[in-house]
Design a protein around this motif. Structure first.
Motif, PDB file in Angstrom:
ATOM      1  N   PRO A 124       0.774  -1.242   0.000  1.00 21.98           N
ATOM      2  CA  PRO A 124       0.000   0.000   0.000  1.00 21.98           C
ATOM      3  C   PRO A 124       0.803   1.288   0.000  1.00 21.98           C
ATOM      4  O   PRO A 124       0.270   2.357  -0.305  1.00 21.98           O
ATOM      5  N   THR A 125       2.089   1.220   0.387  1.00 21.50           N
ATOM      6  CA  THR A 125       2.865   2.448   0.526  1.00 21.50           C
ATOM      7  C   THR A 125       4.133   2.365  -0.325  1.00 21.50           C
ATOM      8  O   THR A 125       4.247   1.522  -1.206  1.00 21.50           O
ATOM      9  N   HIS A 126       5.089   3.251  -0.059  1.00 22.15           N
ATOM     10  CA  HIS A 126       6.262   3.403  -0.925  1.00 22.15           C
ATOM     11  C   HIS A 126       7.258   2.273  -0.664  1.00 22.15           C
ATOM     12  O   HIS A 126       7.837   2.181   0.424  1.00 22.15           O
ATOM     13  N   PRO A 127       7.532   1.416  -1.650  1.00 23.40           N
ATOM     14  CA  PRO A 127       8.373   0.245  -1.396  1.00 23.40           C
ATOM     15  C   PRO A 127       9.835   0.570  -1.116  1.00 23.40           C
ATOM     16  O   PRO A 127      10.515  -0.216  -0.445  1.00 23.40           O
ATOM     17  N   ILE A 128      10.340   1.702  -1.606  1.00 19.50           N
ATOM     18  CA  ILE A 128      11.725   2.067  -1.280  1.00 19.50           C
ATOM     19  C   ILE A 128      11.796   2.613   0.136  1.00 19.50           C
ATOM     20  O   ILE A 128      12.634   2.188   0.950  1.00 19.50           O
ATOM     21  N   GLN A 129      10.933   3.557   0.479  1.00 23.48           N
ATOM     22  CA  GLN A 129      10.920   4.106   1.831  1.00 23.48           C
ATOM     23  C   GLN A 129      10.655   3.014   2.867  1.00 23.48           C
ATOM     24  O   GLN A 129      11.180   3.074   3.996  1.00 23.48           O
ATOM     25  N   ASP A 130       9.873   2.029   2.512  1.00 25.37           N
ATOM     26  CA  ASP A 130       9.571   0.927   3.438  1.00 25.37           C
ATOM     27  C   ASP A 130      10.634  -0.157   3.435  1.00 25.37           C
ATOM     28  O   ASP A 130      10.513  -1.133   4.186  1.00 25.37           O
ATOM     29  N   ALA A 131      11.668  -0.003   2.587  1.00 22.81           N
ATOM     30  CA  ALA A 131      12.729  -1.017   2.464  1.00 22.81           C
ATOM     31  C   ALA A 131      12.130  -2.397   2.228  1.00 22.81           C
ATOM     32  O   ALA A 131      12.555  -3.389   2.825  1.00 22.81           O
ATOM     33  N   LEU A 132      11.154  -2.469   1.334  1.00 20.14           N
ATOM     34  CA  LEU A 132      10.488  -3.740   1.053  1.00 20.14           C
ATOM     35  C   LEU A 132      11.472  -4.791   0.551  1.00 20.14           C
ATOM     36  O   LEU A 132      11.369  -5.975   0.893  1.00 20.14           O
ATOM     37  N   SER A 133      12.436  -4.376  -0.258  1.00 20.89           N
ATOM     38  CA  SER A 133      13.426  -5.319  -0.770  1.00 20.89           C
ATOM     39  C   SER A 133      14.173  -5.999   0.372  1.00 20.89           C
ATOM     40  O   SER A 133      14.398  -7.221   0.352  1.00 20.89           O
ATOM     41  N   LEU A 134      14.568  -5.221   1.377  1.00 17.32           N
ATOM     42  CA  LEU A 134      15.307  -5.776   2.506  1.00 17.32           C
ATOM     43  C   LEU A 134      14.412  -6.631   3.388  1.00 17.32           C
ATOM     44  O   LEU A 134      14.880  -7.587   4.024  1.00 17.32           O
ATOM     45  N   ARG A 135      13.135  -6.317   3.438  1.00 22.71           N
ATOM     46  CA  ARG A 135      12.202  -7.165   4.194  1.00 22.71           C
ATOM     47  C   ARG A 135      12.114  -8.548   3.550  1.00 22.71           C
ATOM     48  O   ARG A 135      12.136  -9.574   4.243  1.00 22.71           O
ATOM     49  N   LEU A 136      12.017  -8.574   2.217  1.00 23.37           N
ATOM     50  CA  LEU A 136      11.938  -9.857   1.519  1.00 23.37           C
ATOM     51  C   LEU A 136      13.229 -10.654   1.686  1.00 23.37           C
ATOM     52  O   LEU A 136      13.201 -11.849   2.010  1.00 23.37           O
TER      53      LEU A 136
END
Length: 357
Positions: free
Chosen positions: A50-62
Motif C-alpha cells: 500500500p505504501t512506498h516500497p523504497i521508503q519501506d525497504a520492502l526489498s530488505l524485508r523480503l
C-alpha cells in the motif's frame, strides 16, 4: 501502492547492494523483480503493497525473511543453496528453492514483512567513536550519550570496541568481550583524549529490539546480507556485549524522547546526542521538532554543561551539498556554536576520509 513500483524498488536495491559488495543480495533483488513481473510469488506477496516500497525497504524485508529461514534451519533446503559459511552459490540454483520456500511459508513471510528492517550496523562506530572523542576534546568532565533511532542500541557500547584504522589503532580499556573492526582510513589519525569516557548512555527507537531476546537477535541477524559473514560476526559480538550490559533502548517518539531527556540532563557533563542513518526516515515535522529541541537546549548550554550533536547521515538530509553513496559525519557543539564536518564515511564503515578539526 504509490509512485515507485515494487520491481523498480527491487532493482534500485540491487544497485545499492552491488555498490556495498553484496553480489548475492544484488542478484537476489534482480531475480525477485523478474519474478514480480512474471506474476510469481513476489507479486503474490507484494502486489498490493500500500505504501512506498523504497521508503519501506520492502526489498530488505523480503531478503531478510529468506535469510531468517536459513538462520533458523541451517540444515534445511534453503540453507543448502544460500551463501552461508562461505558456501558456493548460483542464483540459478538458489532462486527456485527460495520461491518454493516463500510459497510454503507464505503466512509466516507475510507476518515478517509487516516490520521494517532493523539494521544496527556496528561498523558505523568506526566513525561515531572518533566523533564522540572529538566532542570530548574541549571538556574534561564526564560524557553522557543519547542515541536516536537506536534499534537494539548496539553502538551504545562503542567504547568497548577495538578499532584498526591501518595507521592507528584504539582498544577499549574496559575488560570483557570485544568487537574488532577495521576500515580503510585516509586523512589524519583521530585523537582519543585520555579522559574521554561514557558515563551514562540511553537510547530510543520506535520499535526497539532487545539483544537478550532470541527473536530479536534473529531479526537483527536476518538483515545482514548472507555473503558478508564478517558483518554477522561483528553483530554477534556486539549483541553479546549489549546483553551483558542489559542495554535496551526506550520505546517512543524520538522528538518527545529527546525533549524529555534534554530537560533533565546532567549539569556536570558533556551531553552528546547522536544518530546514524536515521534522520532521513522520520517525517519532516519530527525532524523539525528534534532540531528545535536540540538547538533550544544548545542555546542555554554552558562551559560546565556543554552539548554536542553528532550526525552520521546523508549530506542532503543535513542540508549539505555532498552527493554520492557516502555519508557525512557532522558535529555541532554548544555553547560555542561550532559546526564542522569531521569525515566523509561509508554507510557500512568500510572507508573513512577523516577531516578532523
Amino acid at each position: 501502492m504509490t509512485g515507485v513500483t515494487v520491481p523498480e524498488a527491487l532493482r534500485q536495491q540491487a544497485i545499492w547492494c552491488q555498490a556495498f559488495d553484496s553480489r548475492f543480495t544484488a542478484e537476489l533483488c534482480d531475480v525477485m523483480a523478474d519474478d514480480f513481473e512474471a506474476s510469481g510469488i513476489i507479486a503474490h506477496l507484494t502486489g498490493d503493497w500500500p505504501t512506498h516500497p523504497i521508503q519501506d525497504a520492502l526489498s530488505l524485508r523480503l531478503a531478510g525473511a529468506l535469510h531468517a529461514i536459513v538462520l533458523t534451519e541451517p540444515e534445511g533446503d534453503l540453507a543448502q543453496v544460500w551463501p552461508q559459511q562461505g558456501r558456493d552459490w548460483t542464483m540459478e540454483e538458489a532462486w527456485p528453492v527460495a520461491a518454493e520456500t516463500l510459497r510454503v511459508r507464505e503466512s509466516w513471510v507475510r507476518e515478517f514483512l509487516k516490520s521494517p528492517p532493523q539494521t544496527n550496523e556496528v561498523r558505523r562506530a568506526v566513525g561515531l567513536w572518533p566523533g564522540l572523542c572529538a566532542a570530548a576534546e574541549v571538556f574534561e568532565g564526564p560524557m553522557d550519550v543519547l542515541e536516536l533511532g537506536a534499534s537494539a542500541g548496539l553502538n551504545l557500547s562503542m567504547d568497548r570496541f577495538h578499532y584498526d584504522g591501518g595507521t592507528w589503532q584504539w582498544d577499549s580499556p574496559i575488560d570483557g568481550p570485544r568487537v574488532a573492526m577495521s576500515t580503510q582510513w585516509s586523512g589524519p589519525a583521530p585523537r582519543f583524549p585520555a579522559h574521554a569516557a561514557i558515563r551514562h548512555r540511553a537510547a530510543c527507537d520506535q520499535n526497539p529490539l532487545n539483544a537478550s531476546k532470541a527473536e530479536d537477535r534473529l531479526r537483527l541477524r536476518s538483515y545482514i546480507w548472507p555473503d558478508q559473514p564478517e558483518r554477522l560476526e561483528r553483530l554477534n559480538a556486539a549483541m553479546e556485549i549489549a546483553e551483558a550490559q542489559a542495554i535496551t533502548p526506550d520505546a517512543g517518539d524520538a522528538a518527545d524522547w529527546i525533549k524529555a531527556k534534554l530537560a533533565t540532563r546532567a549539569k556536570d557533563a558533556l551531553t552528546v546526542i547522536y544518530h546514524s542513518v536515521f534522520f532521513q526516515y522520520p517525517p519532516q515535522s519530527v525532524r523539525d521538532a528534534i532540531t528545535h529541541a536540540i538547538e533550544t537546549e544548545g542555546a542555554s548550554a554552558t562551559a560546565e554543561a556543554p552539548l554536542a550533536w553528532l550526525r552520521f547521515e546523508p549530506g542532503g538530509t543535513l542540508g549539505n551539498a555532498q552527493k554520492g553513496p557516502s555519508m557525512i559525519l557532522e558535529l555541532i557543539e554548544w555553547p560555542s556554536g561550532r559546526r564542522r564536518t569531521l569525515a566523509d564515511i561509508d554507510p557500512h564503515g568500510r572507508f573513512v576520509h577523516w577531516h578532523g578539526a
